[in-house]
Design an enzyme around this catalytic site. Structure first.
Site, mmCIF file in Angstrom:
data_model
loop_
_atom_site.group_PDB
_atom_site.id
_atom_site.type_symbol
_atom_site.label_atom_id
_atom_site.label_comp_id
_atom_site.label_asym_id
_atom_site.label_seq_id
_atom_site.Cartn_x
_atom_site.Cartn_y
_atom_site.Cartn_z
ATOM 1 N N ARG A 84 1.057 -0.977 0.137
ATOM 2 C CA ARG A 84 -0.132 0.046 0.077
ATOM 3 C C ARG A 84 0.998 1.245 0.009
ATOM 4 O O ARG A 84 1.578 1.558 1.010
ATOM 5 C CB ARG A 84 -0.832 -0.070 1.158
ATOM 6 C CG ARG A 84 -1.707 1.380 1.333
ATOM 7 C CD ARG A 84 -2.603 1.197 2.378
ATOM 8 N NE ARG A 84 -3.511 2.334 2.647
ATOM 9 C CZ ARG A 84 -3.097 3.309 3.645
ATOM 10 N NH1 ARG A 84 -2.652 2.953 4.945
ATOM 11 N NH2 ARG A 84 -3.818 4.374 3.764
ATOM 12 N N GLU A 173 -7.157 8.292 6.648
ATOM 13 C CA GLU A 173 -7.748 8.822 7.857
ATOM 14 C C GLU A 173 -8.258 10.393 7.581
ATOM 15 O O GLU A 173 -7.362 11.530 8.172
ATOM 16 C CB GLU A 173 -6.383 8.812 8.712
ATOM 17 C CG GLU A 173 -5.662 7.331 8.955
ATOM 18 C CD GLU A 173 -4.892 7.385 9.985
ATOM 19 O OE1 GLU A 173 -4.435 8.143 10.517
ATOM 20 O OE2 GLU A 173 -4.357 6.006 10.462
ATOM 21 N N ASN A 302 -7.468 1.561 10.168
ATOM 22 C CA ASN A 302 -5.936 1.699 10.774
ATOM 23 C C ASN A 302 -6.215 1.700 12.266
ATOM 24 O O ASN A 302 -6.891 2.535 12.922
ATOM 25 C CB ASN A 302 -5.496 3.029 10.390
ATOM 26 C CG ASN A 302 -5.156 3.108 8.905
ATOM 27 O OD1 ASN A 302 -5.545 2.255 8.151
ATOM 28 N ND2 ASN A 302 -4.904 4.327 8.346
ATOM 29 N N TYR A 304 -3.993 1.750 16.086
ATOM 30 C CA TYR A 304 -2.861 1.675 16.967
ATOM 31 C C TYR A 304 -2.966 1.397 18.385
ATOM 32 O O TYR A 304 -2.121 0.483 18.939
ATOM 33 C CB TYR A 304 -2.070 2.992 16.756
ATOM 34 C CG TYR A 304 -1.530 3.097 15.115
ATOM 35 C CD1 TYR A 304 -0.213 2.516 14.976
ATOM 36 C CD2 TYR A 304 -2.246 3.584 14.218
ATOM 37 C CE1 TYR A 304 0.322 2.604 13.929
ATOM 38 C CE2 TYR A 304 -1.783 3.405 12.881
ATOM 39 C CZ TYR A 304 -0.523 3.015 12.750
ATOM 40 O OH TYR A 304 0.007 2.969 11.263
#
Ligand code: FCB
Length: 481
Positions: A84, A173, A302, A304
């Site tokens: 990506r 994002e 995504n 984290y």
């Protein structure tokens, strides 16, 4: 035992599961002034004193613009099935309007062809934060016109690469672009205006929708169109009604503002009510929501770390660490009475708590919300203070443990019904970590910034083994840790 039970017992991922790694143009390419590229908002921001740690910029970054062939070689060594990357808008359409620059498009065509020749599927992100500066000068994301410009840019890239790239991601994002770029100001363009934040969020959504329409019209039907969201896993500090309400409000500002229009065709009513003192949302025009609600082929997530929030008695929470920098400006409109807390547990070099349960919750949330939508983890990973040992090897047992724990969670979510099709490790290479400059290393590959020499880290070797076998190795091999 059924096949799937025995696969689960042996740690296997489903056949065809995609093992990838991710990067972004401004973080790796360098060559900031070559071949007709003009400044993006990140060039301007990083060259503004005090905005990026150490005064670092992406002028050279990890020189991927010149070393792309070597980098594809590293991907082969890592056994990646997918890569990506993002296209730099000012490299292919320097002013954000008008005709494309062929040299810019040629760079990506060569990269894609090399990937395909190496058996690696390209996954192309159109926008990973590098807006042409001219468009910011004309008002940036708070202005509707920027969404229209994005749609034209999407069509240019689709015409050039739609015949060879099957996986398309419109935006990376949009929360960061709007809330950090226009709210807290820790990201480019560095504005601190909460009305502009909400307007930017809407116009990013609109850009996605209009862009998706143009991609669909320009590309073969087999191509998949997705968006990558950093949806937050928001947990209340206590079960008190005040803290639960704080979590609900942050959830609306972090998630509902994007997944509402994308998946349900509407902004959540509580979001509109929570922000009523700032705006009546009249910048949302007739037809916008239908455009944003354009069918997706997949959803990129995504992840984290989770967020822990409470209702604060006063505004004692400043300065705020919002994950990507520290500032006295909150990224969150109409939420000055909400405090963010450090979640308990081990932390990465970013100060982010290692908590794989958040990834599980996220995958199950979207499995419930959009049961027919394939999910991809388009980013997950960790920064640690990696250093080569005297023998030149880079041993990063913490990252390896982080990846192992999170991938174990992904496998559990799949067993529990989540349709997860692939995982992209953030990141392929150590790189320019936005306002932290080069001080945070996320790569599976270590980069010596003085020489640009690349060394696969122990976690990268471990990941290669996983990509090859499709199953989680039992224990990290001693030689690798
Ligand atoms: C994400 C960004 C990516 C990188 C990681 C650590 O929010 O998409 O570019 O900065 O965080």
């Amino acid at each position: 035992m059924s096949d799937s039970q025995s696969d689960a017992a042996s740690g296997a991922f489903p056949p065809g599961f995609l093992w990838g790694a991710a990067t972004a143009s401004y973080q790796i390419e360098g060559a900031a002034r070559e071949d007709g590229r003009t400044p993006s908002i990140w060039d301007t921001f990083s060259h503004t004193p005090g905005k990026v740690l150490g005064g670092d910029t992406g002028d050279v970054a990890v020189d991927h613009y010149h070393r792309w062939r070597e980098d594809v070689g590293l991907m082969k060594q890592l056994g990646l099935g997918a890569y990506r990357f993002s296209v730099s808008w000012p490299r292919v359409q320097p002013t954000g309007r008008g005709p494309a620059v062929q040299r810019g498009l040629d760079f990506y065509r060569r990269l894609v062809d090399e990937l395909l020749a190496s058996g690696i599927q390209p996954a192309l992100t159109l926008y990973h934060w590098d807006l042409p500066q001219e468009l910011e000068d004309a008002g940036g994301w708070p202005e509707r016109d920027t969404a229209l410009r994005f749609a034209d840019y999407a069509a240019i890239v689709a015409d050039a690469l739609g015949d060879r790239v099957e996986n398309w991601i419109t935006l990376n994002e949009p929360w960061c672009s709007s809330f950090l770029g226009y709210g807290s100001g820790v990201h480019a363009p560095g504005r601190t205006d909460h009305l502009a934040t909400l307007r930017a969020a809407h116009h990013l959504n609109l850009a996605h929708g209009l862009g998706a329409q143009r991609l669909r019209a320009a590309m073969p039907a087999r191509n998949r169109i997705a968006i990558s969201l950093n949806t937050a896993v928001v947990r209340p500090l206590t079960q008190s009604p005040e803290d639960q309400d704080a979590a609900r409000r942050i959830d609306a500002l972090a998630n509902g503002i994007f997944d509402g229009p994308l998946l349900d065709g509407a902004y959540p009513e509580d979001l509109i009510a929570d922000t009523a003192r700032l705006t009546d949302w009249s910048f949302v025009r007739d037809g916008d929501l239908a455009a944003i609600n354009h069918p997706l082929d997949a959803l990129g997530l995504n992840y984290y770390t989770p967020s822990l929030v409470s209702r604060a008695d006063d505004n004692a929470a400043a300065p705020r660490a919002d994950g990507h920098g520290t500032t006295e400006h909150s990224p969150w409109p109409c939420a000055d009475d909400i405090a963010f807390h450090q979640t308990p547990g081990e932390r990465t070099a970013m100060g982010w708590t290692v908590d794989p349960t958040g990834l599980y919750d996220l995958l199950m949330r979207y499995t419930r919300k959009a049961p027919d939508l394939p999910l991809y983890i388009t980013e997950n990973g960790a920064a640690y203070d990696d250093k080569p040992d005297p023998d030149g090897q880079v041993r990063d047992p913490e990252r390896l443990a982080y990846l192992r724990a999170h991938l174990g969670t992904v496998r559990r979510a799949i067993q529990d019904g989540a349709d997860v099709r692939g995982y992209y490790l953030w990141s392929l290479l150590d790189n320019f970590e936005w306002s932290y400059g080069y001080s945070k290393r996320f790569g599976a590959v270590y980069v010596d910034y003085a020489t640009q020499a690349r060394t696969i880290k122990a976690s990268g070797h471990w990941y290669a083994e996983l990509a090859k076998t499709g199953r989680l190795p039992k224990e990290p091999a001693d030689s690798m840790t």
